[in-house]
Design a protein around this motif. Structure first.
Motif, PDB file in Angstrom:
ATOM      1  N   TYR A 213      41.932   0.284  38.624  1.00  0.00           N
ATOM      2  CA  TYR A 213      42.811  -0.212  37.556  1.00  0.00           C
ATOM      3  C   TYR A 213      43.893   0.823  37.267  1.00  0.00           C
ATOM      4  O   TYR A 213      43.607   2.020  37.118  1.00  0.00           O
ATOM      5  N   HIS A 215      46.571   1.899  34.573  1.00  0.00           N
ATOM      6  CA  HIS A 215      46.877   1.687  33.163  1.00  0.00           C
ATOM      7  C   HIS A 215      48.368   1.447  32.925  1.00  0.00           C
ATOM      8  O   HIS A 215      48.744   0.579  32.128  1.00  0.00           O
ATOM      9  N   ASN A 218      49.086  -2.059  33.946  1.00  0.00           N
ATOM     10  CA  ASN A 218      48.048  -3.037  33.611  1.00  0.00           C
ATOM     11  C   ASN A 218      47.736  -3.899  34.828  1.00  0.00           C
ATOM     12  O   ASN A 218      47.705  -5.137  34.758  1.00  0.00           O
ATOM     13  N   ASN A 265      48.084  -9.390  29.365  1.00  0.00           N
ATOM     14  CA  ASN A 265      48.068  -8.361  28.314  1.00  0.00           C
ATOM     15  C   ASN A 265      46.974  -8.602  27.291  1.00  0.00           C
ATOM     16  O   ASN A 265      46.543  -7.675  26.596  1.00  0.00           O
ATOM     17  N   SER A 269      40.054  -3.997  26.756  1.00  0.00           N
ATOM     18  CA  SER A 269      39.424  -2.913  27.504  1.00  0.00           C
ATOM     19  C   SER A 269      37.938  -3.205  27.670  1.00  0.00           C
ATOM     20  O   SER A 269      37.312  -3.844  26.818  1.00  0.00           O
ATOM     21  N   LYS A 291      42.797   0.289  28.257  1.00  0.00           N
ATOM     22  CA  LYS A 291      44.187   0.116  27.801  1.00  0.00           C
ATOM     23  C   LYS A 291      44.544   1.126  26.726  1.00  0.00           C
ATOM     24  O   LYS A 291      43.684   1.634  26.026  1.00  0.00           O
TER      25      LYS A 291
END
Length: 291
Positions: A213, A215, A218, A265, A269, A291
């Motif tokens: 992932y 950050h 995203n 969005n 998390s 996030k």
């Protein structure tokens, strides 16, 4: 008459002597209990994690064991990033945390394979606050006296040289009341499993992946190695089994591909299961989204 007085006096003296002896014994027991608790401030005696074959902290501290779910945290870190799976013969930083601001705390942790044998090796990186101990032939990490002022600790774990399956970290924490006694503390136990990046089933599968992932964007970055051509689908599932994101990434050819997919969005998390399929041949990874 004098003999009777002598006999009565002897009985009285014996009673006084027994009285002092009894108080001394009680005092010795209390002192032993307090001293033993004080010694535990310098770390668990070992074998108190609640793992198979272990006892729990209530063997030394009064009270009942509570669930540490949502309170105890074990995070596996690689190059500063959390991971949910391990590779063989790789060193990770392990972070142990308690969700509290309590001024005095303690812990013990052990890593076991599915057959309940020791999985990997532990190494201390903060000798001021932590130390290793061995109990039941199994290496563990616990706090030192200086470490009781903390609510989180860290050390290194080197994973097994071969794939042993899911490794579970068994953790017991003690949230103390700083009374210098053995009562009033809160003991919590928890289990924290970590699978392998190359699972047993995936070793012979047609599709293999590495997923991370990012950050800043995203996004999920997917390194794909497939033996077949086909359409690629990504399905993100939460730990309750609910699909929270799905995306069609188009077609790929056999071989290696680097893919990226931007997540919604609104996705919170947490830990998710990411399913990647090529021509209906699926592989799955656990991914930590922060996030």
């Amino acid at each position: 008459m004098n003999k009777n007085y002598f006999f009565i006096g002897l009985l009285a003296a014996s009673g006084i002597l027994l009285s002092f002896s009894g108080h001394e014994s009680i005092g010795t027991v209390k002192k032993f209990s307090k001293d033993y608790h004080t010694l535990n401030q310098a770390g668990s005696p070992g074998g108190r994690t609640g793992a198979p074959g272990d006892g729990v902290c209530t063997q030394c501290h009064s009270g009942t064991v509570q669930s540490g779910s949502g309170f105890n945290t074990v995070t596996l870190m690689e190059a500063g990033n959390p991971v949910t799976e391990y590779e063989a013969s790789t060193t990770y930083q392990v972070q142990v945390s308690m969700a509290t601001n309590n001024p005095k705390n303690g812990f013990e942790i052990v890593a076991l394979s599915p057959s309940n044998t020791v999985a990997g090796t532990l190494a201390i990186t903060d000798a001021t606050h932590t130390k290793t101990i061995t109990s039941g032939g199994k290496q563990r990490v616990t706090h030192k006296l200086a470490g009781t002022s903390l609510t989180s600790w860290s050390f290194n774990w080197t994973s097994p040289a071969t794939n042993v399956g899911t490794v579970t970290f068994y953790l017991a924490t003690n949230q103390t009341n700083s009374s210098s006694g053995d009562d009033g503390d809160v003991i919590r136990t928890s289990q924290h499993p970590f699978g392998t990046q190359l699972g047993i089933d995936e070793a012979n599968s047609k599709v293999k992946t590495q997923i991370g992932y990012q950050h800043s964007t995203n996004s999920l970055n997917i390194q794909l190695n497939t033996k077949i051509d086909g359409s690629v689908y990504v399905n993100v599932v939460d730990l309750n089994g609910k699909s929270v994101f799905r995306e069609d990434l188009g077609n790929v050819s056999a071989g290696e591909s680097a893919l990226s997919v931007r997540l919604d969005n609104e996705l919170n998390s947490g830990i998710y299961m990411v399913n990647v399929s090529v021509d209906n041949n699926m592989t799955m990874k656990r991914v930590f989204i922060s996030k």
